[in-house]
Design a protein around this motif. Structure first.
Motif, mmCIF file in Angstrom:
data_model
loop_
_atom_site.group_PDB
_atom_site.id
_atom_site.type_symbol
_atom_site.label_atom_id
_atom_site.label_comp_id
_atom_site.label_asym_id
_atom_site.label_seq_id
_atom_site.Cartn_x
_atom_site.Cartn_y
_atom_site.Cartn_z
ATOM 1 N N PRO A 2 0.830 -1.214 0.000
ATOM 2 C CA PRO A 2 0.000 0.000 0.000
ATOM 3 C C PRO A 2 0.859 1.257 0.000
ATOM 4 O O PRO A 2 2.034 1.180 0.367
ATOM 5 C CB PRO A 2 -0.788 -0.116 1.316
ATOM 6 N N PRO A 3 0.261 2.357 -0.371
ATOM 7 C CA PRO A 3 1.031 3.595 -0.462
ATOM 8 C C PRO A 3 1.728 3.926 0.858
ATOM 9 O O PRO A 3 1.249 3.565 1.931
ATOM 10 C CB PRO A 3 -0.025 4.658 -0.771
ATOM 11 N N ARG A 8 -0.057 9.076 1.902
ATOM 12 C CA ARG A 8 -1.376 9.107 2.525
ATOM 13 C C ARG A 8 -1.710 10.495 3.055
ATOM 14 O O ARG A 8 -2.837 10.924 3.007
ATOM 15 C CB ARG A 8 -1.420 8.132 3.697
ATOM 16 N N ALA A 11 -3.032 12.445 0.414
ATOM 17 C CA ALA A 11 -4.076 11.846 -0.405
ATOM 18 C C ALA A 11 -5.257 12.808 -0.570
ATOM 19 O O ALA A 11 -5.585 13.560 0.336
ATOM 20 C CB ALA A 11 -4.553 10.541 0.225
ATOM 21 N N GLU A 12 -5.838 12.720 -1.736
ATOM 22 C CA GLU A 12 -6.887 13.663 -2.119
ATOM 23 C C GLU A 12 -8.169 13.417 -1.310
ATOM 24 O O GLU A 12 -8.528 12.279 -1.018
ATOM 25 C CB GLU A 12 -7.085 13.456 -3.621
ATOM 26 N N VAL A 13 -8.822 14.497 -0.911
ATOM 27 C CA VAL A 13 -10.071 14.382 -0.153
ATOM 28 C C VAL A 13 -11.244 14.529 -1.117
ATOM 29 O O VAL A 13 -11.309 15.478 -1.886
ATOM 30 C CB VAL A 13 -10.156 15.456 0.942
ATOM 31 N N VAL A 14 -12.140 13.557 -1.082
ATOM 32 C CA VAL A 14 -13.327 13.620 -1.927
ATOM 33 C C VAL A 14 -14.510 14.009 -1.048
ATOM 34 O O VAL A 14 -14.645 13.518 0.072
ATOM 35 C CB VAL A 14 -13.606 12.253 -2.586
ATOM 36 N N TYR A 16 -18.662 14.287 -0.759
ATOM 37 C CA TYR A 16 -19.970 13.946 -1.310
ATOM 38 C C TYR A 16 -21.025 14.734 -0.555
ATOM 39 O O TYR A 16 -21.119 14.662 0.656
ATOM 40 C CB TYR A 16 -20.266 12.450 -1.118
ATOM 41 N N TRP A 42 -7.620 3.110 -19.189
ATOM 42 C CA TRP A 42 -7.341 1.670 -19.105
ATOM 43 C C TRP A 42 -8.594 0.877 -18.784
ATOM 44 O O TRP A 42 -8.834 -0.187 -19.329
ATOM 45 C CB TRP A 42 -6.239 1.419 -18.064
ATOM 46 N N ASN A 131 -17.882 1.539 -7.137
ATOM 47 C CA ASN A 131 -17.863 2.891 -7.681
ATOM 48 C C ASN A 131 -16.804 2.966 -8.766
ATOM 49 O O ASN A 131 -15.615 2.913 -8.484
ATOM 50 C CB ASN A 131 -17.546 3.875 -6.559
ATOM 51 N N ARG B 62 -7.388 7.824 10.569
ATOM 52 C CA ARG B 62 -6.624 6.985 9.653
ATOM 53 C C ARG B 62 -6.083 5.768 10.397
ATOM 54 O O ARG B 62 -5.596 5.884 11.522
ATOM 55 C CB ARG B 62 -5.473 7.795 9.067
ATOM 56 N N ASN B 84 -18.520 4.808 -0.297
ATOM 57 C CA ASN B 84 -17.881 4.390 -1.539
ATOM 58 C C ASN B 84 -18.218 5.340 -2.685
ATOM 59 O O ASN B 84 -17.671 5.230 -3.771
ATOM 60 C CB ASN B 84 -18.372 2.971 -1.867
ATOM 61 N N VAL B 96 -14.007 11.940 2.358
ATOM 62 C CA VAL B 96 -13.219 10.717 2.381
ATOM 63 C C VAL B 96 -11.826 11.041 1.882
ATOM 64 O O VAL B 96 -11.677 11.657 0.829
ATOM 65 C CB VAL B 96 -13.873 9.650 1.475
ATOM 66 N N ARG B 97 -10.800 10.645 2.638
ATOM 67 C CA ARG B 97 -9.433 10.950 2.210
ATOM 68 C C ARG B 97 -8.783 9.702 1.625
ATOM 69 O O ARG B 97 -8.697 8.685 2.294
ATOM 70 C CB ARG B 97 -8.597 11.442 3.391
ATOM 71 N N GLY B 98 -8.355 9.802 0.386
ATOM 72 C CA GLY B 98 -7.609 8.712 -0.232
ATOM 73 C C GLY B 98 -8.495 7.776 -1.040
ATOM 74 O O GLY B 98 -9.689 7.976 -1.181
ATOM 75 N N MET B 129 -7.841 -0.112 -10.080
ATOM 76 C CA MET B 129 -6.395 -0.312 -10.104
ATOM 77 C C MET B 129 -5.859 0.091 -11.472
ATOM 78 O O MET B 129 -6.575 0.038 -12.464
ATOM 79 C CB MET B 129 -6.056 -1.779 -9.829
ATOM 80 N N GLU B 175 -4.946 -2.369 -2.812
ATOM 81 C CA GLU B 175 -4.141 -1.353 -2.127
ATOM 82 C C GLU B 175 -4.848 -0.031 -1.875
ATOM 83 O O GLU B 175 -4.349 1.022 -2.251
ATOM 84 C CB GLU B 175 -2.867 -1.077 -2.924
ATOM 85 N N PRO B 176 -6.008 -0.057 -1.258
ATOM 86 C CA PRO B 176 -6.702 1.203 -1.005
ATOM 87 C C PRO B 176 -6.207 1.853 0.288
ATOM 88 O O PRO B 176 -5.538 1.203 1.100
ATOM 89 C CB PRO B 176 -8.152 0.758 -0.822
ATOM 90 N N ASP B 177 -6.547 3.118 0.464
ATOM 91 C CA ASP B 177 -6.286 3.781 1.738
ATOM 92 C C ASP B 177 -7.375 3.412 2.724
ATOM 93 O O ASP B 177 -7.159 3.328 3.923
ATOM 94 C CB ASP B 177 -6.277 5.299 1.542
ATOM 95 N N LEU B 203 -2.726 -5.343 5.706
ATOM 96 C CA LEU B 203 -3.176 -4.018 5.259
ATOM 97 C C LEU B 203 -3.318 -3.071 6.453
ATOM 98 O O LEU B 203 -2.974 -1.895 6.364
ATOM 99 C CB LEU B 203 -4.509 -4.134 4.519
ATOM 100 N N ALA B 206 -0.122 -1.783 7.462
ATOM 101 C CA ALA B 206 0.375 -0.765 6.539
ATOM 102 C C ALA B 206 -0.415 0.534 6.659
ATOM 103 O O ALA B 206 -0.152 1.493 5.936
ATOM 104 C CB ALA B 206 0.297 -1.291 5.111
ATOM 105 N N GLY B 207 -1.408 0.572 7.552
ATOM 106 C CA GLY B 207 -2.112 1.827 7.794
ATOM 107 C C GLY B 207 -3.437 1.989 7.077
ATOM 108 O O GLY B 207 -4.004 3.076 7.050
ATOM 109 N N THR B 208 -3.942 0.912 6.472
ATOM 110 C CA THR B 208 -5.240 1.010 5.799
ATOM 111 C C THR B 208 -6.361 1.136 6.836
ATOM 112 O O THR B 208 -6.353 0.448 7.848
ATOM 113 C CB THR B 208 -5.488 -0.247 4.945
#
Lengths: 302, 399
Positions: A2-3, A8, A11-14, A16, A42, A131, B62, B84, B96-98, B129, B175-177, B203, B206-208
């Protein structure tokens, strides 16, 4: 893996919230749309592969089917024409070449429209659970149509060879090279209409059913299998109706221009083609924008 | 949103429509309004609409693992889908961050005619991905799914286990946040479940951030840092997982019924009168007794006393045995007598049970007594699960 932790942090905040798009303003939305399309290239390719791969694996007759339907359509018209039931006008090329070429271009519109319109409803389970870019799903529906078109181009080439042996004298021109490019406005119009119909069809399922009937009807109204009707001024009323419809039918210009480029190397009505192209671009832009504004409603209704 | 925060849900609501026809009409209206840039006025309920999620607020840091629990239809899945981005809230705001991944519909988008290899790429693309993500993790995915030689076989020839494993493997390597998990940990055999938990552990390490929806309180109790309990669209946060699990269990106890069903209280020549039930509320480890005075015209030798205990939330039989199972013989003399039955200690706790007591004459010729008695089994603190097995702890210093 993972990143990393640093990525992190940034990381971008979305966000809604209801009517989000409206609060952000129209101009930033165009940026969003373009970014989304670019980022999901892709995905779009994978969806095309899924669609095309599955179609050609499923039926041994895959390619045969693609060729068969247009051949039957053209064959019927050849029969009607030679028995004098319908008049298709006069043309320089042999009628079968003219007709197969027209049907091939028409299929691009008709098949693409039907496939695109049903793409969201067919996606069902995926849409409500994952999504991902719904635009990619609609765009990818054009993939199989384009593959079918490529198969039909081979058929057209075969017709040229066949009639070449029988004395049809064809000299390729520069226009032939431009013909593929001249299809772009038709594709834009197809995709634009598909965006809107896909959305409607995901809510009201009757749309796709109606559509397959409607495109057949539209094909008969559009000079695909016959030349643009020429009507003298003194013929009134009903007789000139088809001529008038044709004049304002953008599909006529979009379908016949590529065909004319292949057959004679030049477009008969350049002005009409350009206006129809502008119209298509407009439809496409309005549709993709409207789709972007409303696509969050799709999963709720599918 | 503050920097260390992964998810912020602020006063979020979501409505749905009960009627399909109205839903279509509303849908067309909403779409038209949105397309012309008119506000949807989504905060107002129209006829036949209801709030599936109602004014919910939640902050998730987080790296936290949060359990989302609640009865069926309480809005868990809707909330998860809003996180989601599949549904958008009708009121409030979600940040939502990440990148968000979902272990939700494993294998969604698989095409049955395409091979496992082809489907890995397609499914991965749908899950967001990139090509390089898949290339990098391809071997790990195949290894995790354990599909062996079937990689180049169309997935329609897969066993259902292989299908699910492959779907899970792709999602597990996305590999999501933030990973959203909806009741999928029940897939596959034991060996695969262990693998899944190991992967989720990796995961987390790794901080998920995890949001886990589950009805399995064991999963919840063992895996999450804290729980959010959803009930009728409302949410309550419990920092102590066990408190949350107990509140969840309590939701099902409310509908308890204390009425004793008296199906049979006598037969030919025998009658049971004055039956007393010790208590219908039992503490963990408590027992329950029944005292029945009866009057019989003649002696009834070797009657069969059959006792069955059901958990009312779970159709499984919890206990059934007759007096013979305990090597005891029961004879009822002629005239007046009294039969005492003591059941327990109960290990079942935090639930509602029914105790069925049935008495038969020898050879099950005639049923002379049959009552069903509801019991409320109070719950033990700091314990999840149905059984409370007496356990002792001893620490011995090393010599």
């Amino acid at each position: 893996m993972p990143p990393s932790d640093e990525s992190r942090q940034s990381a971008e905040v979305v966000v809604y919230r209801p009517d989000n798009s409206l609060r952000r303003g129209y101009f930033s939305l165009w940026g969003d749309i373009v970014r989304e399309l670019v980022r999901n290239r892709w995905l779009t390719v994978q969806l095309v592969k899924r669609d095309v791969g599955a179609f050609y694996k499923q039926s041994l007759l895959g390619i045969v089917w693609v060729v068969l339907i247009p051949l039957i359509t053209v064959g019927t018209f050849v029969l009607l024409r030679s028995s004098g039931v319908v008049a298709v006008g006069t043309m320089s090329a042999p009628y079968p070449i003219f007709a197969v070429l027209g049907v091939a271009v028409w299929q691009l519109f008709a098949q693409g429209l039907v496939a695109g319109a049903s793409s969201l409803a067919m996606g069902g389970d995926m849409l409500t659970r994952i999504n991902f870019s719904k635009k990619s799903l609609v765009i990818a529906a054009m993939g199989r149509t384009i593959v079918s078109f490529a198969v039909l181009v081979v058929l057209v080439a075969a017709c040229f060879v066949f009639y070449g042996f029988r004395g049809y004298d064809y000299t390729p021109t520069l226009g032939l090279a431009l013909a593929p490019l001249s299809l772009i406005p038709l594709l834009l119009l197809t995709l634009g209409l598909a965006f809107y119909l896909a959305l409607l069809n995901s809510i009201v399922r009757d749309i796709a059913t109606m559509l397959s009937v409607l495109v057949t009807f539209l094909m008969l109204l559009t000079p695909v299998l016959y030349e643009r009707p020429v009507v003298s001024n003194d013929a009134g009323g009903i007789a000139s109706a088809l001529s008038a419809i044709t004049e304002y039918n953008p599909l006529y210009y979009l379908v016949s221009a590529p065909r004319e480029l292949v057959l004679s190397g030049q477009v008969a009505d350049v002005g009409g083609y350009l206006i129809a192209s502008g119209f298509s671009l407009g439809v496409f832009l309005v549709a993709i924008f409207g789709f972007h504004l409303t696509e969050t409603r799709i999963a709720e209704r599918v | 949103m503050r920097d260390g925060r992964a998810i912020s849900i602020e006063r979020v609501s979501k409505k749905f429509c009960r009627s399909l026809r109205r839903s279509m009409i509303y849908g067309l209206g909403d779409v038209t309004r949105n397309a012309f840039g008119i506000r949807s006025r989504s905060e107002v309920l129209r006829p036949e609409e209801f709030w599936a999620v109602d004014d919910v607020s939640l902050e998730i840091e987080r790296g936290e693992t949060v359990g989302l629990i609640g009865p069926n239809g309480s809005g868990k899945t809707t909330l998860l889908r809003m996180l989601n981005g599949i549904f958008w809230p009708d009121r409030g705001e979600i940040q939502v961050r990440g990148r968000v991944g979902a272990l939700i519909a494993v294998g969604a988008g698989f095409h049955p005619l395409l091979t496992g290899r082809e489907n890995i790429y397609i499914n991965a693309a749908i899950l967001g991905m990139s090509r390089s993500d898949v290339d990098r993790n391809f071997d790990a995915i195949v290894e995790f799914a354990d599909i062996g030689d079937f990689l180049d076989t169309p997935v329609k020839h897969y066993s259902s286990g292989m299908y699910v494993r492959l779907g899970f493997a792709v999602a597990a390597y996305s590999e999501p946040d933030i990973m959203l998990v909806d009741e999928v940990l029940a897939v596959g055999d034991r060996g695969f479940q262990v693998k899944c938990f190991k992967r989720m552990g990796e995961l987390r390490e790794a901080g998920t951030t995890f949001v886990v929806v589950s009805h399995n309180m064991h999963t919840v109790a063992g895996f999450v840092d804290w729980v959010a309990l959803l009930h009728d669209g409302k949410l309550e946060r419990f920092d102590n997982v066990f408190d949350g699990v107990q509140s969840y269990s309590r939701l099902f106890l409310g509908d308890g019924d204390e009425t004793i069903e008296k199906l049979t209280s006598g037969g030919q020549g025998v009658e049971f009168r004055d039956v007393t039930v010790s208590s219908q509320k039992l503490k963990p480890g408590g027992s329950f007794s029944l005292s029945m005075s009866c009057e019989s015209r003649e002696a009834l030798e070797d009657v069969e006393v059959d006792i069955a205990i059901y958990d009312t939330r779970d159709p499984d039989l919890y206990h059934q045995a007759t007096n013979s199972a305990f090597g005891q013989r029961v004879d009822l003399p002629a005239g007046k007598s009294s039969l005492e039955v003591e059941i327990g200690p109960f290990q079942l706790h935090g639930s509602f049970a029914k105790v069925a007591v049935a008495i038969w004459t020898r050879g099950r010729k005639e049923s002379i007594f049959w009552w069903r008695i509801p019991l409320e089994l109070l719950e033990a603190p700091h314990a999840a699960g149905k059984n409370l097995v007496p356990t002792s702890f001893r620490v011995k210093a090393a010599e």
